[in-house]
Design an enzyme around this catalytic site. Structure first.
Site, PDB file in Angstrom:
ATOM      1  CG  HIS A 249      -2.021   0.915   1.272  1.00 19.14           C
ATOM      2  ND1 HIS A 249      -1.859   2.270   1.294  1.00 19.14           N
ATOM      3  CD2 HIS A 249      -3.359   0.698   1.308  1.00 19.14           C
ATOM      4  CE1 HIS A 249      -3.062   2.857   1.328  1.00 19.14           C
ATOM      5  NE2 HIS A 249      -3.984   1.924   1.337  1.00 19.14           N
TER       6      HIS A 249
ATOM      7  NE  ARG B   4      -3.011   7.539  -1.602  1.00 15.35           N
ATOM      8  CZ  ARG B   4      -3.016   6.308  -2.101  1.00 15.35           C
ATOM      9  NH1 ARG B   4      -2.915   6.136  -3.402  1.00 15.35           N
ATOM     10  NH2 ARG B   4      -3.116   5.255  -1.321  1.00 15.35           N
TER      11      ARG B   4
END
Ligand code: FUM
Length: 623
Positions: free
Chosen positions: A235, A255
């Site tokens: 990740h 994000r």
């Protein structure tokens, strides 16, 4: 040996989202179900899928459909997915989300009261149903509340160390209660493995102590096959500072809510890294805080895609490159900031309170950084870097039923493989565990109803108990289990991490042989009660098994694809590796065997969907 004996029709090992969903389904069909948790009920890596559940509800963009979700999942997995799993997943996810809502899950809402969905990496439309940044937690809470009313028996702080067989088929499991070390035999007609991932084989991981590859290894020892083990998901955003919290997840939801990645010069480096297959038209408007990258026909107010939301493998490698080339943050990561986007939003909504907006959208991230890092994310950028998060590889199962090649042994969730191919899209794990967890529970119950109980053979139980006890009793051991685990984690991180090369992986294979030798000599010589050192002695077999599987498969795949990036083979090699899965299994001599297995051909009607969604190209051209 002294041990308790418990009998169920179906035994579910692992009580995260997949295990709970399987147990609910089996229980509600009327069979007796035992659910085993390695730690306490409710403590599961499922809660680390914070940003949402991917399901084509089409609440925010009505162009979404299961077909687009299916095509996105195949594209994310770089076409080595099991197409049937990806199809079932995309088709059934919306119903599973609505069912979860009916069971009491609370979701954030659109203005007209429907389940709100947010953008996430690799999904063409806003697709992630969410509750702030606590979606996995809400899912576990709901499944747990619903599950305990279905009449299942829950065994907490219990670890299974061996699956028992009667001839070819499963007949039970042997384990121990972690607190007192007492042994227990579960007799069962069917077993569902739902033990999650293998993150603890790596030094930097978002996984907690439970994720030692137990289900992968139990299945392997019992004669099942593992596939796709080379594909590990790093990740892009884990915490990197302070050192004690390194690896803890910083949700992709940051994000998804407009967070921008910047290097030490302030450059938003992801703008320079949009792969061609995503780059149809880039309305490169940095001032607005985002860029359109998904192609003209998908553009629109709600389908804007910041380049930070490209797939995780890609973003993680870009971050690593920035750090390696000297443009990293002070503690070896990059910066993730929310200011650009909230400023942009403020211009459009002057009444907006930026800090309150961030706290509302990302409450856990706010608290996590405040409490663990003494940092206010409403005012300061976060420092982030890649963390081992998920393994795409796992037990090879049949798509519709989730049964492995061992009769009566099922697997679902992260410890099963196929749906994600080379790389999983964020949010697909939560929908996968609902869809395929339900199917595993349903088919395990069906199998149990159709079978008479198998025999539990005492010699298998005695042998396992003896093996477990030798870590306490046998005189000749001289190794510390924690030190062996730490050396394994360091080695996997350094030699079989985000970027891999042949020579380093060969070194890792030699290192694994030495670690296997050392693992035979580990001891925790006190007694069985409250003895975590003893638990680690036993976990090492699982950790070493999965690490060997990852390394062997990664060495054989001489190309880069999704969660496997080879510096010595930096391109995709469609001809040799675009249509095959790596398979490992335990040979008759006890050694790990390897072969390539062709991926089942995608049927014509699904090829058409992929073609329509993916620039007019067929999967074989894209793989
Ligand atoms: O970033 C996240 O919230 C993780 C989601 C996932 O792994 O699916």
């Amino acid at each position: 040996m002294d041990y308790e004996v418990i009998e169920h029709d179906v035994l579910v090992i692992g009580a995260g989202g997949a295990g709970l969903r399987a147990a609910i389904e089996a229980s509600s069909s009327g069979v007796s179900v035992g659910l085993i948790c390695k730690s306490l009920l409710g403590k599961a890596h499922t809660v680390m899928a914070e940003g949402g559940i991917a399901a084509a509800l089409a609440n925010v963009d009505n162009r979404d459909s299961w077909k687009v979700h299916f095509a996105d999942t195949m594209r994310g997995g770089q076409y080595v997915n099991n197409w049937r799993m990806a199809q079932l997943h995309a088709q059934e996810a919306p119903a599973r989300v609505r069912e979860l809502e009916a069971w009491g899950a609370v979701f954030d809402r659109t203005k007209d009261g429907r389940i709100l969905q947010r953008n996430f990496g690799g999904h063409k439309f806003p697709r992630l149903a969410h509750v702030g940044d606590r979606t996995g937690l809400e899912m576990i809470r709901t499944l747990q509340d619903h599950g305990i009313h279905q009449g299942m028996s829950v065994y907490m702080e219990c670890t299974i160390i061996k699956l028992l067989k009667d001839g070819d088929r499963i007949s039970g499991a042997f384990g121990y209660y972690r607190e007192k070390g007492r042994f227990v035999v579960f007799k069962a007609k069917a077993i569902v493995l739902a033990t999650g991932g293998i993150g603890k084989a790596y030094k930097i991981t978002s996984n907690s102590w439970e994720y030692t590859g137990d289900g992968h290894s139990l299945a392997y020892q019992a004669g099942a096959e593992l596939i796709d083990m080379e594909f590990i998901q790093f990740h892009p955003t884990g915490m990197i500072w302070p050192p004690s919290v390194r690896g803890i997840l910083v949700t992709e939801g940051v994000r998804g809510e407009g967070g921008c990645l910047r290097n030490s010069t302030g450059n938003r480096f992801m703008f320079g890294d949009i792969p061609d297959n995503y780059k149809h038209q880039t309305a490169d408007n940095e001032e607005e805080g985002f860029v359109y990258v998904m192609g003209e026909k998908f553009q629109g107010k709600d389908s804007r895609r910041p380049p930070e939301l490209l797939t995780r493998d890609h973003v993680a490698r870009c971050i690593r490159r920035e750090v390696r080339e000297g443009r990293g943050s002070p503690h070896g990561g990059v910066f993730l900031e929310l200011e650009t986007f909230t400023k942009w939003l403020k211009k459009r909504q002057p009444s907006l309170n930026e800090a309150e907006h961030i706290k509302k959208k990302l409450p856990s991230m706010y608290h996590q950084f405040k409490e663990l890092g003494n940092l206010d994310i409403t005012k300061q950028p976060m420092e982030v870097g890649p963390t081992t998060h998920y393994v795409m590889g796992g037990v090879r199962v049949e798509a519709d039923t989730q049964m492995s090649k061992v009769p009566g042994l099922f697997a679902c969730g992260e410890c099963a493989a196929g749906i994600n191919g080379a790389n999983r899209l964020g949010g697909n794990s939560l929908s996968d565990l609902l869809v395929l967890g339900k199917r595993a529970g349903e088919h395990a119950a069906k199998f149990a109803r159709e079978q008479s109980p198998g025999q539990v053979h005492n010699d298998q139980v005695e042998e396992s108990a003896k093996w477990a006890l030798h870590f306490i009793d046998a005189p000749e051991g001289d190794e510390n289990p924690y030190k062996v685990q730490q050396d394994l984690q360091d080695m996997m991180q350094d030699l079989v991490g985000i970027v891999r090369v042949e020579s380093e992986m060969q070194k890792a294979l030699d290192g694994l042989q030495k670690l296997w030798d050392r693992a035979r000599r580990v001891r925790a010589p006190i007694n069985r009660e409250y003895n975590p050192g003893w638990h680690t002695c036993m976990d090492l077999t699982n950790l070493l098994t999965v690490s060997e599987a990852v390394t062997r498969a990664a060495l054989e795949r001489k190309e880069s694809r999704g969660g496997q990036f080879r510096d010595d083979y930096p391109r995709k090699d469609s001809k040799n590796f675009g249509k095959v899965n790596a398979v490992v299994w335990k040979g008759p001599d006890g050694r790990m065997q390897f072969r390539w297995e062709p991926i089942p051909e995608v049927p014509a009607e699904l090829k058409e969907i992929i073609k329509e969604q993916g620039d007019g190209k067929l999967p074989e051209e894209l793989a």
